[in-house]
Every structure is written in C-alpha cells, then in structure tokens.
Scaffold this motif. Structure first.
Motif, PDB file in Angstrom:
ATOM      1  N   VAL A 249       0.849  -1.202   0.000  1.00  0.00           N
ATOM      2  CA  VAL A 249       0.000   0.000   0.000  1.00  0.00           C
ATOM      3  C   VAL A 249       0.878   1.243   0.000  1.00  0.00           C
ATOM      4  O   VAL A 249       0.588   2.231  -0.686  1.00  0.00           O
ATOM      5  N   GLU A 250       1.980   1.206   0.766  1.00  0.00           N
ATOM      6  CA  GLU A 250       2.879   2.368   0.811  1.00  0.00           C
ATOM      7  C   GLU A 250       3.430   2.685  -0.585  1.00  0.00           C
ATOM      8  O   GLU A 250       3.520   3.859  -0.972  1.00  0.00           O
ATOM      9  N   GLU A 251       3.770   1.658  -1.349  1.00  0.00           N
ATOM     10  CA  GLU A 251       4.312   1.873  -2.690  1.00  0.00           C
ATOM     11  C   GLU A 251       3.243   2.465  -3.609  1.00  0.00           C
ATOM     12  O   GLU A 251       3.525   3.361  -4.429  1.00  0.00           O
ATOM     13  N   ARG A 252       2.020   1.982  -3.480  1.00  0.00           N
ATOM     14  CA  ARG A 252       0.936   2.530  -4.305  1.00  0.00           C
ATOM     15  C   ARG A 252       0.657   3.991  -3.952  1.00  0.00           C
ATOM     16  O   ARG A 252       0.437   4.828  -4.828  1.00  0.00           O
ATOM     17  N   VAL A 253       0.676   4.281  -2.642  1.00  0.00           N
ATOM     18  CA  VAL A 253       0.460   5.667  -2.214  1.00  0.00           C
ATOM     19  C   VAL A 253       1.603   6.545  -2.709  1.00  0.00           C
ATOM     20  O   VAL A 253       1.378   7.676  -3.171  1.00  0.00           O
ATOM     21  N   ALA A 254       2.839   6.040  -2.622  1.00  0.00           N
ATOM     22  CA  ALA A 254       3.999   6.825  -3.070  1.00  0.00           C
ATOM     23  C   ALA A 254       3.861   7.204  -4.547  1.00  0.00           C
ATOM     24  O   ALA A 254       4.232   8.310  -4.954  1.00  0.00           O
ATOM     25  N   ARG A 255       3.307   6.289  -5.362  1.00  0.00           N
ATOM     26  CA  ARG A 255       3.095   6.609  -6.771  1.00  0.00           C
ATOM     27  C   ARG A 255       1.971   7.620  -6.950  1.00  0.00           C
ATOM     28  O   ARG A 255       1.978   8.401  -7.906  1.00  0.00           O
ATOM     29  N   ALA A 256       1.006   7.612  -6.030  1.00  0.00           N
ATOM     30  CA  ALA A 256      -0.146   8.524  -6.157  1.00  0.00           C
ATOM     31  C   ALA A 256       0.175   9.939  -5.683  1.00  0.00           C
ATOM     32  O   ALA A 256      -0.449  10.909  -6.136  1.00  0.00           O
ATOM     33  N   LEU A 257       1.125  10.069  -4.770  1.00  0.00           N
ATOM     34  CA  LEU A 257       1.378  11.382  -4.138  1.00  0.00           C
ATOM     35  C   LEU A 257       1.668  12.504  -5.139  1.00  0.00           C
ATOM     36  O   LEU A 257       1.123  13.609  -5.000  1.00  0.00           O
ATOM     37  N   PRO A 258       2.513  12.302  -6.144  1.00  0.00           N
ATOM     38  CA  PRO A 258       2.784  13.416  -7.075  1.00  0.00           C
ATOM     39  C   PRO A 258       1.562  13.898  -7.837  1.00  0.00           C
ATOM     40  O   PRO A 258       1.581  14.985  -8.426  1.00  0.00           O
ATOM     41  N   GLY A 259       0.478  13.124  -7.823  1.00  0.00           N
ATOM     42  CA  GLY A 259      -0.756  13.539  -8.484  1.00  0.00           C
ATOM     43  C   GLY A 259      -1.666  14.370  -7.602  1.00  0.00           C
ATOM     44  O   GLY A 259      -2.764  14.764  -8.029  1.00  0.00           O
ATOM     45  N   ALA A 260      -1.239  14.660  -6.361  1.00  0.00           N
ATOM     46  CA  ALA A 260      -2.046  15.499  -5.478  1.00  0.00           C
ATOM     47  C   ALA A 260      -2.239  16.877  -6.104  1.00  0.00           C
ATOM     48  O   ALA A 260      -1.334  17.431  -6.736  1.00  0.00           O
ATOM     49  N   VAL A 261      -3.415  17.430  -5.931  1.00  0.00           N
ATOM     50  CA  VAL A 261      -3.747  18.735  -6.519  1.00  0.00           C
ATOM     51  C   VAL A 261      -3.309  19.828  -5.555  1.00  0.00           C
ATOM     52  O   VAL A 261      -3.868  19.980  -4.463  1.00  0.00           O
ATOM     53  N   LEU A 262      -2.303  20.594  -5.940  1.00  0.00           N
ATOM     54  CA  LEU A 262      -1.762  21.653  -5.089  1.00  0.00           C
ATOM     55  C   LEU A 262      -2.655  22.884  -5.171  1.00  0.00           C
ATOM     56  O   LEU A 262      -3.018  23.342  -6.257  1.00  0.00           O
ATOM     57  N   MET A 263      -2.998  23.437  -4.007  1.00  0.00           N
ATOM     58  CA  MET A 263      -3.860  24.615  -3.981  1.00  0.00           C
ATOM     59  C   MET A 263      -3.141  25.865  -4.485  1.00  0.00           C
ATOM     60  O   MET A 263      -3.771  26.808  -4.949  1.00  0.00           O
ATOM     61  N   ASP A 264      -1.829  25.873  -4.377  1.00  0.00           N
ATOM     62  CA  ASP A 264      -1.030  26.949  -4.958  1.00  0.00           C
ATOM     63  C   ASP A 264      -0.638  26.505  -6.364  1.00  0.00           C
ATOM     64  O   ASP A 264       0.249  25.664  -6.533  1.00  0.00           O
ATOM     65  N   PRO A 265      -1.290  27.025  -7.397  1.00  0.00           N
ATOM     66  CA  PRO A 265      -1.038  26.537  -8.756  1.00  0.00           C
ATOM     67  C   PRO A 265       0.363  26.830  -9.257  1.00  0.00           C
ATOM     68  O   PRO A 265       0.792  26.263 -10.260  1.00  0.00           O
ATOM     69  N   LYS A 266       1.083  27.699  -8.566  1.00  0.00           N
ATOM     70  CA  LYS A 266       2.433  28.043  -9.002  1.00  0.00           C
ATOM     71  C   LYS A 266       3.490  27.156  -8.350  1.00  0.00           C
ATOM     72  O   LYS A 266       4.687  27.319  -8.600  1.00  0.00           O
ATOM     73  N   LEU A 267       3.061  26.230  -7.496  1.00  0.00           N
ATOM     74  CA  LEU A 267       3.972  25.262  -6.891  1.00  0.00           C
ATOM     75  C   LEU A 267       3.976  23.986  -7.714  1.00  0.00           C
ATOM     76  O   LEU A 267       2.949  23.581  -8.256  1.00  0.00           O
ATOM     77  N   THR A 268       5.135  23.347  -7.797  1.00  0.00           N
ATOM     78  CA  THR A 268       5.222  22.010  -8.381  1.00  0.00           C
ATOM     79  C   THR A 268       5.345  21.004  -7.242  1.00  0.00           C
ATOM     80  O   THR A 268       5.659  21.367  -6.099  1.00  0.00           O
ATOM     81  N   TRP A 269       5.113  19.737  -7.561  1.00  0.00           N
ATOM     82  CA  TRP A 269       5.257  18.713  -6.526  1.00  0.00           C
ATOM     83  C   TRP A 269       6.701  18.661  -6.020  1.00  0.00           C
ATOM     84  O   TRP A 269       6.944  18.481  -4.826  1.00  0.00           O
TER      85      TRP A 269
END
Length: 499
Positions: A249-269
């Motif tokens: 599960v940790e590996e699957r979550v790690a792959r999902a994390l960069p797809g989080a939607v940042l509220m500051d649109p000028k920030l990158t992951w």
C-alpha cells in the motif's frame, strides 16, 4: 455629576502580512494587503473615538484622499453631503504615510529598511507621532495584523504596546500543534497523521489512514507561512489501493502522491517536497459530508489574563473548498453557541501555554449529526484573521458590541452582513477607487447611517492593476445582504464594457 474622564486615543497601524514573500507573490493584489484595515481604523479611531490615526502603507493608496474622505463620510451620510467643517476637522486627525515600494517584502521590513532614506523618514514620523500623543496623555498603541520579530523590534523602539501575541508563540499556530491544542481543549478533529518530512514517511502515514477506509485526504504544510489554504494539497486514493497484490500500500500511495492537486497553482510537486523537508507535512482526512460548512471563531486574549469571544462567521470559500474569499456574519444560529464555547476553550489552552495577549482565530468544519451539528477543529491562527476588517467596520458603523450570543443589535433590531475580499473580473482592470466610490455613494445601495444598511467598499487600490476589490454589505437579514452584494456587482459591471 462629573463626566468620567476618557483617555484620548492614538493609533499607529502597520498591517503587514508576515507570511513568506514568495507566498505573497502568488496572491493576487497581496502587495496592497496593508490597506485592508484602513477604513475600519478611520471609522473606529477617528469617527467614533475622536482619536488620531497614523496609517502606514506600501505601496501608496491609490486615490488616497478620496478613500480617506469616503471612510470619514460614512457616518455623516457621505463625503459629498457631509458638513464640510466636520469633515475637515476629522481629516486633520488622519495621516496616511506611504512608502512607494511595491515589492512583496513585508511592510515591517520596508519600514525598518536600514538603507532607504524614505524608510528612515517614516520611522522618524512614527517616533514623533508616538512621543507627541504619549506626552499628551493619550493611549498610544501599535496595531498590526500578525506577530513578527521586526514588528516587535519596532514596537520596542517606539516604546509602544503591540496588539498581537508574541512571535515566540507562532509555532502554536502550525497544523500539527493545532491538532494537539484541539485535543487538549476536548474538541474532535478529522483523523490525521503526525508530521512527515519526506515522501516516504508521508506515504506510510497516508497508507495507515487508507487502512481505516480514508480515500480523500488533505495534505497540509505544517507552517504558518501559507495563508488561505495555499499550503494544502488534495489527494484522492483509488478504491482498490489496499487490495492484495505485488505492491505494498505504501508503494501505491507513493506513486499517487505526485498527483495530489496543489492549492497553490504556481507550486510544483518537487517544490512541495522541498518545503516538506523543512516544514513538514501532515495528512488529514478530507471531510466530504454534505452539507459541510466552514464556521470560524475570533477571540482575544486580554492583558488581564482573560479570554474573550469577539465574533463568529461562516466562511465563504472558493470552489476548491480550501481558499478564503469572504464571510457572512454571524455564524449560523444552529451551532453558534457551540462555536463560541469551542473557541473559548481553545483560547484557554493558548493562555495555559503562555500566550499573553492578542488576537487568535479558530476555523472549524460543521457537519450534520442527527438533528444537530458537529464541529471539528480545523486550524488555529495566532493572529488576526481575514474576518477582522469587515467585523471592525460593522461594529464601528453600528456603534455596538456583540451580544453574548454573538449578534449585532441596535435598538432591538438585529443586523447581519456578507463580506467579500475577492470581487474580481479582468474587465475591472483600469478602474480607479474613486470611480468605485462615486458609483456606490451615488446609488441607493451605498451605506446609509440612518437605516444602518448598505454597501461599504474596502481594499480598493488593487482594482486598478488587478481588477479586484472588496466590499461589506450590512443588512437586516441574510437575503438582503446577498442581494446588496449582487446589486454591487451589477453596478460595477456598468462601469466597464462587456467582453
């Protein structure tokens, strides 16, 4: 009987937003933030108390004379119809002191700039104002929006008391510590994690929450530097993320994390991960129940060692549900007493942890629970909040303090309001504050001190460059307040060509 002596009042305002300059660069019109409390300061200090006001801004207030006259005239029926002599006398009590510096540095940093001749002149004026009114027996204070070491340095140099908690207590306003304070106050919070400083630790923490069935999460930078939800990221996990398989599960979550939607649109992951290393991130279950409301409590720790309720509001958030745009006052009656109780309990914990005096705010989530409402602790701000300027203006105009149950009432009549900091359209760019003032004061929706209802403008300077301004709509019920806000937008639309 001899009239009780009332000590004269004098105030210096340096309403600096002390979050990171890189954050201010991302907030539309944030360089004009110090102007936000100009109107309330004029109405409360000058119009109501007959005191002297010195208000520092950077950059300069656009159409400054027109704005000052507008606020001075609010209780006189409008600057155009007010008694000229009364307006002149009050104008002599107001000094707006500008620095022509439009950079995103903190206003306090601009004032304390050791090499700027203009900053040196401003500091000289501050010392002269403080000494003049202190020697005349006035109650002189330095008012500011949030604590910082530069502002405390300035307060010491001026030998003046400040209005906010000490900057040493700023860590009490971080997300993780806020959750601990809620727990100490006996207030429930959404399920969440500890502080994580790298993606691996965060993935493990999120996996732990996923094991309990959590699928929607808010990732929050554990920092006080990111206001307005800009330090948050929204993460949605697939329903089968904890299903048996080759990956953990940790590996699957790690792959999902960069797809989080940042509220500051000028920030990158990548940039978010860099910030995570320094500030840390907590993961928290996103509450998705419907209806879901965002009430807030504003309190004050007094120099007498007491905790006071100041106001309650329901926040108006952007479509992302994370970013503050405005508020309605007061918070809904269904949970207002509970909100006041919870807010005061947080204040008592802050006092126990050594916070001496100053403003604080507490944000909650309100969800249905049976026939009532359940409040979940969301965030603690150890400073003034975005609801301060509309509330201070409303109290100043109405000339009353809230009732014990958090309402504003004049001669048995209750007043409510709706406020927005984000009335913004691209086509408004190029308008000037003087045009907004003329349009509103020349219309039926402008504030009427006899009826005690109508529209009051604020934070007008950004309209010229950014097409953005704010307004307060005071009314006798919520429907009327909402109607005033719609009529204001329609009125300003008439000033601009339709695209």
């Amino acid at each position: 009987m001899t009239e009780t002596y009332r000590r004269p009042t004098a105030r210096i305002h340096i309403e600096s937003r002390e979050c990171g300059p890189e954050v201010l660069e991302r907030l539309t019109g944030a360089t004009y933030f110090p102007e936000r409390l100009l109107g309330p300061a004029i109405v409360t200090t000058v119009c109501r108390a007959g005191g002297h006001l010195l208000y520092v801004t950077a950059p300069s207030v656009i159409d400054g004379e027109e704005q000052v006259d507008y606020y001075l005239g609010l209780l006189l029926g409008g600057a155009r119809t007010a008694d000229r002599e009364s307006l002149r006398r009050m104008r002599e009590l107001v000094t707006v002191l500008p620095l022509d510096d439009a950079t995103t540095r903190w206003l306090s940093t601009k004032v304390l700039d050791p090499v700027s001749p203009r900053a040196a002149a401003v500091r000289s004026d501050l010392h002269e104002f403080a000494e003049l009114h202190r020697s005349a027996g006035a109650d002189v204070r330095l008012s500011y929006f949030e604590p910082s070491k530069p502002l405390e340095e300035l307060a010491r140099a001026l030998n003046l008391p400040g209005t906010q908690p000490l900057s040493a207590h700023i860590p009490l306003g971080t997300k993780h510590t806020g959750r601990q304070i809620f727990a100490a106050a006996g207030i429930p919070v959404p399920s969440g994690s500890g502080v994580c400083h790298d993606p691996g630790a965060l993935a493990s923490a999120v996996a732990g929450l996923a094991a309990t069935g959590v699928r929607e999460l808010v990732l929050k930078l554990d920092s006080t530097a990111f206001g307005g939800g800009l330090g948050n990221a929204l993460l949605t996990l697939e329903d089968g993320i904890d299903a048996p398989g080759g990956e953990s599960v940790e590996e699957r979550v790690a792959r999902a994390l960069p797809g989080a939607v940042l509220m500051d649109p000028k920030l990158t992951w990548h940039e978010y991960v860099t910030l995570m290393k320094d500030d840390g991130v907590i993961a928290e279950e996103m509450v998705t129940q419907v209806p879901l409301l965002s009430p807030s409590f504003q309190g004050r720790l007094t120099e007498r060692g007491t905790v006071e309720a100041v106001s309650t509001h329901d926040q108006v958030l952007a479509g992302d549900g994370q970013t503050y745009h405005g508020c309605t006052f007061p918070a809904a009656a269904d949970y207002r007493r509970q909100l006041i109780d919870h807010g005061l309990r947080v204040g008592e914990v802050l006092r126990e942890r050594g916070v001496g005096s100053g403003d604080y705010g507490v944000d909650f989530l309100a969800t249905r629970s049976g026939d009532g409402w359940r409040l979940l602790g969301c965030e603690i701000n150890l400073r003034a909040t975005a609801t301060k300027h509309p509330f201070t203006m409303a109290v100043g105009l109405l000339g009353v303090e809230p009732t014990p149950d958090g309402r504003l009432e004049v001669d048995g009549v209750e007043y409510v309001y709706e406020a927005s900091d984000v009335i913004m359209e691209r086509r408004y760019q190029g308008l000037r504050p003087a045009q907004l003032i003329e349009a509103v004061t020349g219309s039926p929706i402008g504030y009427d001190p006899v009826r005690k209802t109508g529209v009051v403008l604020h934070l007008m300077s950004p309209v010229t460059e950014f097409g953005k301004f704010g307004a307060l709509c005071i009314a006798r019920d919520r429907a009327q307040a909402a109607s005033l806000m719609r009529e204001l937008r329609d009125l300003i639309d008439l000033l601009t060509p339709q695209s």
